[in-house]
Structures are given as C-alpha cells and as structure tokens.
Design a protein around this motif. Structure first.
Motif, PDB file in Angstrom:
ATOM      1  N   PHE A 114      42.250  25.354  52.038  1.00 26.98           N
ATOM      2  CA  PHE A 114      42.105  26.426  50.874  1.00 26.98           C
ATOM      3  C   PHE A 114      42.441  27.846  51.538  1.00 26.98           C
ATOM      4  CE2 PHE A 114      40.068  23.039  48.694  1.00 26.98           C
ATOM      5  CZ  PHE A 114      40.773  22.766  47.650  1.00 26.98           C
ATOM      6  N   HIS A 115      43.181  28.743  50.757  1.00 29.07           N
ATOM      7  CA  HIS A 115      43.160  29.863  51.365  1.00 29.07           C
ATOM      8  C   HIS A 115      42.095  30.808  50.274  1.00 29.07           C
ATOM      9  CE1 HIS A 115      46.396  29.964  54.266  1.00 29.07           C
ATOM     10  NE2 HIS A 115      46.906  29.136  53.557  1.00 29.07           N
ATOM     11  N   ILE A 116      41.274  31.469  50.886  1.00 30.26           N
ATOM     12  CA  ILE A 116      40.179  32.042  49.925  1.00 30.26           C
ATOM     13  C   ILE A 116      40.242  33.578  50.212  1.00 30.26           C
ATOM     14  CG2 ILE A 116      38.560  31.166  51.396  1.00 30.26           C
ATOM     15  CD1 ILE A 116      36.641  30.859  48.895  1.00 30.26           C
ATOM     16  N   ASP A 117      39.971  34.334  49.607  1.00 27.03           N
ATOM     17  CA  ASP A 117      39.774  35.811  49.566  1.00 27.03           C
ATOM     18  C   ASP A 117      38.523  35.943  50.284  1.00 27.03           C
ATOM     19  OD1 ASP A 117      42.051  37.004  48.463  1.00 27.03           O
ATOM     20  OD2 ASP A 117      41.019  36.944  46.386  1.00 27.03           O
ATOM     21  N   GLU A 118      38.370  37.132  51.063  1.00 23.37           N
ATOM     22  CA  GLU A 118      37.287  37.076  51.786  1.00 23.37           C
ATOM     23  C   GLU A 118      35.785  37.422  51.144  1.00 23.37           C
ATOM     24  OE1 GLU A 118      37.482  40.393  54.463  1.00 23.37           O
ATOM     25  OE2 GLU A 118      36.811  39.155  56.529  1.00 23.37           O
ATOM     26  N   ASP A 119      35.854  38.120  50.032  1.00 26.79           N
ATOM     27  CA  ASP A 119      34.661  38.380  49.213  1.00 26.79           C
ATOM     28  C   ASP A 119      34.574  36.939  48.732  1.00 26.79           C
ATOM     29  OD1 ASP A 119      36.758  38.394  47.860  1.00 26.79           O
ATOM     30  OD2 ASP A 119      36.257  40.134  46.719  1.00 26.79           O
ATOM     31  N   ALA A 120      35.406  36.272  48.097  1.00 26.03           N
ATOM     32  CA  ALA A 120      35.198  34.851  47.688  1.00 26.03           C
ATOM     33  C   ALA A 120      34.585  34.068  48.594  1.00 26.03           C
ATOM     34  CB  ALA A 120      36.271  34.373  47.028  1.00 26.03           C
ATOM     35  N   TYR A 121      35.004  34.124  49.771  1.00 31.31           N
ATOM     36  CA  TYR A 121      34.448  33.321  50.897  1.00 31.31           C
ATOM     37  C   TYR A 121      32.979  33.299  51.124  1.00 31.31           C
ATOM     38  CZ  TYR A 121      33.373  31.992  55.379  1.00 31.31           C
ATOM     39  OH  TYR A 121      33.021  31.347  56.763  1.00 31.31           O
ATOM     40  N   PHE A 174      38.564  23.619  43.083  1.00 32.81           N
ATOM     41  CA  PHE A 174      39.482  24.525  43.615  1.00 32.81           C
ATOM     42  C   PHE A 174      40.803  23.891  43.340  1.00 32.81           C
ATOM     43  CE2 PHE A 174      36.631  26.790  46.899  1.00 32.81           C
ATOM     44  CZ  PHE A 174      36.085  27.497  46.002  1.00 32.81           C
ATOM     45  N   GLN A 175      41.175  22.621  43.550  1.00 31.81           N
ATOM     46  CA  GLN A 175      42.585  22.132  43.658  1.00 31.81           C
ATOM     47  C   GLN A 175      43.299  22.509  42.148  1.00 31.81           C
ATOM     48  OE1 GLN A 175      43.320  20.452  46.344  1.00 31.81           O
ATOM     49  NE2 GLN A 175      45.361  19.738  45.775  1.00 31.81           N
ATOM     50  N   GLY A 176      42.199  22.590  41.244  1.00 32.92           N
ATOM     51  CA  GLY A 176      42.885  22.453  39.861  1.00 32.92           C
ATOM     52  C   GLY A 176      43.247  24.104  39.510  1.00 32.92           C
ATOM     53  N   TYR A 177      42.748  25.064  40.431  1.00 32.72           N
ATOM     54  CA  TYR A 177      42.788  26.383  40.240  1.00 32.72           C
ATOM     55  C   TYR A 177      43.953  27.057  40.769  1.00 32.72           C
ATOM     56  CZ  TYR A 177      37.749  26.363  38.663  1.00 32.72           C
ATOM     57  OH  TYR A 177      36.722  26.266  38.017  1.00 32.72           O
ATOM     58  N   ILE A 178      44.430  26.479  41.904  1.00 32.27           N
ATOM     59  CA  ILE A 178      45.703  26.793  42.692  1.00 32.27           C
ATOM     60  C   ILE A 178      47.011  26.234  41.962  1.00 32.27           C
ATOM     61  CG2 ILE A 178      44.444  27.750  44.568  1.00 32.27           C
ATOM     62  CD1 ILE A 178      45.265  25.229  45.975  1.00 32.27           C
ATOM     63  N   ASN A 179      48.144  26.703  42.034  1.00 35.93           N
ATOM     64  CA  ASN A 179      49.684  26.475  41.714  1.00 35.93           C
ATOM     65  C   ASN A 179      50.340  26.961  42.649  1.00 35.93           C
ATOM     66  OD1 ASN A 179      49.749  28.625  40.328  1.00 35.93           O
ATOM     67  ND2 ASN A 179      48.467  27.552  38.431  1.00 35.93           N
ATOM     68  N   GLU A 180      51.639  26.829  42.103  1.00 33.68           N
ATOM     69  CA  GLU A 180      52.756  27.674  42.773  1.00 33.68           C
ATOM     70  C   GLU A 180      52.643  29.071  42.985  1.00 33.68           C
ATOM     71  OE1 GLU A 180      56.431  25.503  43.158  1.00 33.68           O
ATOM     72  OE2 GLU A 180      54.851  24.171  43.612  1.00 33.68           O
ATOM     73  N   GLN A 181      52.007  29.561  41.605  1.00 39.04           N
ATOM     74  CA  GLN A 181      52.282  31.145  41.652  1.00 39.04           C
ATOM     75  C   GLN A 181      50.859  31.677  42.116  1.00 39.04           C
ATOM     76  OE1 GLN A 181      53.174  29.348  38.499  1.00 39.04           O
ATOM     77  NE2 GLN A 181      55.070  29.620  39.277  1.00 39.04           N
ATOM     78  N   LYS A 182      49.642  30.798  42.149  1.00 38.83           N
ATOM     79  CA  LYS A 182      48.582  31.288  42.504  1.00 38.83           C
ATOM     80  C   LYS A 182      47.726  30.299  43.766  1.00 38.83           C
ATOM     81  CE  LYS A 182      43.956  32.111  40.805  1.00 38.83           C
ATOM     82  NZ  LYS A 182      43.015  31.306  41.862  1.00 38.83           N
ATOM     83  N   GLU A 183      48.014  30.924  45.051  1.00 38.66           N
ATOM     84  CA  GLU A 183      47.857  30.182  46.146  1.00 38.66           C
ATOM     85  C   GLU A 183      46.420  30.424  46.607  1.00 38.66           C
ATOM     86  OE1 GLU A 183      50.920  31.080  48.684  1.00 38.66           O
ATOM     87  OE2 GLU A 183      52.195  29.298  48.347  1.00 38.66           O
ATOM     88  N   VAL A 184      45.861  31.594  46.155  1.00 39.78           N
ATOM     89  CA  VAL A 184      44.461  31.984  46.787  1.00 39.78           C
ATOM     90  C   VAL A 184      43.358  31.730  45.838  1.00 39.78           C
ATOM     91  CG1 VAL A 184      43.402  33.831  47.940  1.00 39.78           C
ATOM     92  CG2 VAL A 184      45.859  33.547  48.524  1.00 39.78           C
ATOM     93  N   ILE A 185      42.246  31.235  46.297  1.00 44.88           N
ATOM     94  CA  ILE A 185      40.978  31.144  45.655  1.00 44.88           C
ATOM     95  C   ILE A 185      40.514  32.405  45.563  1.00 44.88           C
ATOM     96  CG2 ILE A 185      38.852  30.130  45.575  1.00 44.88           C
ATOM     97  CD1 ILE A 185      40.856  28.226  45.115  1.00 44.88           C
TER      98      ILE A 185
END
Lengths: 109, 526
Positions: free
Chosen positions: B14-21, B56-67
């Motif tokens: 997953f790609h995840i924002d630093e603060d989220a990480y 997480f898998q459910g949160y990402i899609n074509e438009q939203k690639e980052v957690i």
C-alpha cells in the motif's frame, strides 16, 4: 456497580460461547464472525475477537485452514474441532441451566 | 504535495501518507507491547494486520491510491483501541493464562478528566466520578475559591494539564473505579511522543482558526503541552542516567570483584584489588566460594534493580514486575542472610583482641643511635594496593600477601638503658588465641654497631587467616642520647612527641636529642 460495567461483564462471559456457536453452524473467517457478533451487539470493536480466536485455537477447540480471497490477503477459515464440539455442548447445557435458573428466580421474585 | 510511504501488510503493498504511516505504526507497536506476555502475540498481530490489509483494500480505488490518516483512523475505530482489545480479552483468559491474569486484577480507581460531562475541561466531572460525588460541588468550590486570589484557577489549570481525559470505554470504567481488569495504561514512549506531538499540532491548528477570546485558553494549552513534554523528557533522562550509572557501577563491581581488573585500572587509572583475592584472608578456604556468590548477589542485585528501573522509566513496557521483584528480593535476602551468618561465624574467630608486649634492652655504647627500617625483603616489582595506613595488599608474580607496617615511636627511657618495646596486637576467637596470635607475629629488628634496623613490615602469607595483627614499636631512648632518624622512617613514625611541635613525617631525616622534656632538634644539625 454501574450498568455499563455489569453489561460488559455479562457480555464478556458469553462471548466465547457465541463464537463457538457461530462456528458450529458454518466454518467462517474472522470477518464473518465479527459481522455476526456486531449484528447482535456482542462486540463493539473487532480487535477483541482476534486474541479470543487464537486462544481457543491454542486450547484445541478450533482449527483453521487458509483460503485464497478475491480481495485482500488469504483468509483463515476457522472450524470447530472434536473437542470444540463437546466443549460447546457443555456450554449449551450450562447456558440452558443458567437461563432456567434466572427465569425461575425472576418468577418467584 | 505530500510524501507517501510504501508498506507491506500481510503481503499486500500500500501507499500510505507519512503521518498515516506513523499513526498506524504507533498503533501496531502499542498493540504489540500490550501482548508482551503472550506467545500468541505474533499470531494475533498477524491476524489483525491481515484484517487491516483487507480493510485498506476496500478504501483504495482508481481515483484514490493512497491510504490517508482518515483511513487509518477509521481502521483503528473498527479494530478498537489497544485498551479495549486487551481489556476485553484479559477477562476471558481463564483457561490458559491464569498466572498472568492475576497481575492485572489489581488496578482500581484512577483519576481522569471526564470530557463527556465537562463544562470546561472536565476536571470537576472527573473528580466527582472518582469520589462518587456530584460534580456540581467541585464546580461551586472552584468558583468560590476563584475569589481567593484566583487560587482555584491555578489548581484547576494544573489538574487540567496533569489529568488525562477518559476517552476509551476502559478508561471510563476505570475512572468510576469498578474492577475492570484493565491492562496497564502505560504507553510506550513513542506513544507519549505522539500524544505530545499531536497536542502541539492541535495547538498550531486551532491557532490558525484564530478563535476570538480563546487566547487565554491557547496559552494554557501551549503551556500544558510544553510542561508535559518536558516532564516526559525528564523522566526519560532520569531513566537514562539510572541505566548508565547502574551499568557502570555493575561493570566496575564485577570487574573489581571477579577479575583483578587490569582493564578497569587501565581505563580509569585507579588502583584496584580483587575482592576475590582478599576474601581468603578472612574466611576459611571452604567458605570462600559461598561468600563470593552471596557478596555478588547482595551488591549486584540492587545495582541490577537500578538498571532495570531506569529501563522501565525510559521505555514503559509491561513485564511481570512483581514476580521478578519478589524473586530478586528473595535471592537478595538469602544472600544477605548467608553473608551475615558467615560473617558471624568468621567473626567469632576474631571476636577478642589480645596483646603481647615485650621490652628488650639493647647493649649500646654510643652517643648516637642511628634509627632506620632495613631495606631488606622489599616486595620487589609487585603491585601494592593500600588498604589502610598500615595494612597493604601485595601482589607478586605468583602469590598474594598482606603486608603490615609497624608504627614506630620514640620515647624517653626511664632508665639509662636503650630499650625497644614491641607491642603486638591481634584478634582471635578468645583471649588466649588472640594473645598467641599477637605473640607469633613474625616481626624482628637488629642492632649493628650504633645502628638499629627495624623490619619495614611483616607478611600474612597466602593461606593464612588475617587476625588484624598490628605492631607498635617504641624505642626508649635515655636522656642526652642523640637519635638520628633515617629518611626512610618518614611513613613509619607515629605519634612521636617532640618539643619542636613537628609532624611525624617532618621528623624523619633529622638528628634529635632526648631531653628531660622530650626530643629536641639537635643544634649542630643546622
């Protein structure tokens, strides 16, 4: 004694029983179990379930197998073992006893 | 623009924002530390991670690639706070973990702020919940005492800063004091750091909203966050100091104790002697090992405890403190008991002091007596460690010996004879034994012409027991006789009365004359 706490205590006591009951009908993976428990308001957060499942598995009540999933990582499907079944039977019995005991006390009171 | 991190959970990337990480990592670390006692930890965490990956898998899609942080927060909301998870499972562990569960049953009431029923910061509500009193009472008190020089305001602010809010269900139960068997509320230091950082960013955040009239509250907040941060940093520092101090003490102690540590003496340029080589002089050879072990325990265990305490201050983690503590204390007590009883047994051998005095006349026909210690049987190239003024430890190539120096004094003889009085002291199991020990001290002196040579010391050889032997030599000089004190007496002279009021050490190397009033510096010396 406050209500919130009493309720929590009661719920905790029967949570294991509920898990075994759910698994006695169908083999399920964690999320199935969670959904059923959530429906019946047995648990609030999912994290609670995982330690319980692991404990029951380590106690020999459950076993699991891996199954591929179309989305997400492979899933652990849990099922009751022989020992789990007899354990559940005993719990069934004691649940009935308890229920009757509570009923009769309530009536007489 | 934001920076993202690539993570692997349960084999999915997953790609995840630093603060989220950061948030997710803290969450998982906290969970991990809560399960510290259990071997199932790995498995449980793996299961939880697998579920998180699924979510997480459910949160990402074509438009939203980052957690994002919101996603992580949502996941934590679903999975539950560590307190809730551990709290609930603690009560259900009746078939496997009875021994570990007992230690969590001790927690009872804790003081929190109650944000749910708060008017201001929830301090009164929290106090009310804690003491089971209507919070209105505290509110009234705070208002009344506000007119007492604003004292209540200060108290309120301090409590506001100090008290944590009861947010999770477990904390709320704890606030009311029911027996919730909650797992320790200790957070890992990373957790703490994040709380502080979050508070800081909250402050910055809310400042930018420039809420009118909340200026004072902002100052209090900033102050609170600052104090909290400093206090936590201080705790960590104290912990660090304890760890370092305790560790150095432990290493030095073991070094001195077990090894005649060349390394340490080289590092710190200090004279060291190994306790292990000293012990045989006190105790019989049979008991030496037992004595060593108990000594090691008696000193080592408290040092270990200091290090452990320091580590606990630095990294708050859960461990079976009570079991470790009780065990350590028990071992320490046993060791102390052994040590004391051995000291008592050994002590009996040196319970009584005895002395043996012998005065000998010296056949002497000279005006001047030349007094010196003989340079013979020097310990050679051995290493010498001073234990006290008169007792030294000597290492030579193949053996360790105790070296004991005499104290030498000069007095006026009551007769016309030159005499030497030897006063030996020693300790023994009884008076007879002590006197015998004193008499057997192998100390000698000799007269050659006009010179008296005194032994510079005597030895307690390896294998012999030290009986605290001491020798006092008094040279009794008749009136008018001259005494030439050799320079090498400098460290041997002790309590020598003289009319010049000189220190013992200054008297060496000079010519003296015995007068009716005591030793006087001879004139012709100058």
């Amino acid at each position: 004694m406050n209500v919130e706490n009493a309720k929590a205590q009661m719920r905790k006591g029967v949570l294991e029983y509920c898990i075994l009951s759910i698994l006695s009908k169908n083999d399920s993976y964690a999320t199935d179990i969670i959904n059923k428990l959530k429906e019946s308001k047995m648990i609030v957060v999912e994290g609670t379930l995982y330690p319980l499942l692991t404990r029951q598995k380590n106690a020999g009540l459950l076993s699991y197998r891996w199954e591929e999933s179309t989305q997400g990582p492979p899933r652990k499907y849990y099922s009751l073992t022989e020992k789990g079944h007899s354990f559940l039977q005993e719990l069934d019995q004691s649940w009935q006893d308890l229920q009757e005991a509570v009923e009769s006390i309530k009536k007489s009171a | 623009m934001r920076k993202t991190v690539k993570i692997n959970i349960s084999g999915l990337v997953f790609h995840i924002d630093e603060d989220a990480y950061e948030k997710l990592r803290t969450y998982l670390n906290t969970l991990d530390s809560r399960f510290i006692d259990y071997q199932e930890k790995q498995e449980i965490i793996a299961d939880i991670e697998s579920r998180i990956a699924e979510l997480f898998q459910g949160y990402i899609n074509e438009q939203k690639e980052v957690i994002t942080v919101e996603d992580v927060e949502k996941v934590i909301g679903i999975m539950g706070n560590p307190e809730d998870i551990i709290d609930e499972e603690e009560q259900n562990n009746h078939y496997q973990h009875q021994e570990s569960s007992s230690e969590y049953r001790t927690r009872s009431k804790r003081l929190y702020r109650d944000p749910d029923n708060a008017v201001l910061g929830g301090v009164s509500a929290g106090l009310g919940a804690y003491l089971n009193i209507d919070p209105i009472l505290f509110r009234i008190l705070f208002v009344i005492f506000f007119f007492g020089y604003g004292s209540s305001l200060l108290v309120y602010i301090i409590l506001w800063i100090v008290l944590p809010p009861a947010r999770t269900r477990a904390q709320k139960l704890e606030m009311r004091g029911e027996n919730v068997n909650i797992s320790n509320i200790e957070r890992s230091i990373k957790d703490e750091y994040h709380v502080v950082r979050n508070n800081l960013s909250k402050v910055r955040h809310s400042r930018s909203y420039s809420r009118v009239g909340d200026f004072f509250e902002e100052i209090v907040r900033v102050f609170g966050v600052l104090i909290l941060g400093i206090a936590r940093a201080l705790l960590v520092l104290i912990g660090l100091a304890l760890v370092i101090g305790g560790f150095v003490a432990l290493v030095s102690f073991i070094g001195i104790f077990v090894f005649n540590s060349v390394l340490l003496s080289g590092l710190f340029n200090i004279e060291t002697f190994s306790v292990s080589s000293l012990v045989p002089f006190f105790a019989g050879p049979v008991n030496t090992e037992l004595l060593m072990i108990s000594l090691l325990c008696v000193v080592g265990i408290p040092l270990l405890a200091i290090v452990y305490g320091g580590i606990k201050l630095m990294f708050r983690f859960r461990a079976r403190d009570r079991i470790i503590g009780v065990l350590g204390f028990a071992v320490w007590l046993i060791a102390l008991f052994v040590l004391i009883s051995m000291a008592l047994v050994e002590g009996r051998n040196v319970a009584t002091e005895g002395s043996y005095t012998q005065t000998k006349e010296v056949q002497f026909n000279h005006d001047t007596v030349f007094l010196s210690v003989s340079p013979e049987h020097e310990p050679g190239s051995a290493e010498i460690v001073v234990m006290n003024e008169h007792t030294h430890m000597v290492y030579s190539e193949d053996q360790e010996r105790l070296l004991i120096r005499p104290a030498i004094s000069i007095e006026r003889s009551t007769s016309d004879e030159l005499k030497i009085r030897m006063h030996n002291r020693a300790r023994g199991a009884n008076r007879y034994d002590a006197v015998e020990q004193a008499r057997d001290i192998p100390y000698h002196w000799s007269v050659k012409d006009s010179a008296i040579e005194l032994d510079p010391y005597f030895y307690i050889q390896q294998g012999e027991t030290w009986h605290f032997q001491k020798v006092d030599i008094v040279v009794l000089v008749p009136e008018d006789m001259y005494v030439q004190l050799n320079d090498n007496l400098r460290y041997y002279l002790h309590n020598v009365y003289n009319r010049e009021n000189m220190w013992d050490r200054e008297m060496a190397g000079k010519l003296w004359q015995m007068t009716p009033d005591g030793l006087t510096l001879a004139d012709d010396q100058d």
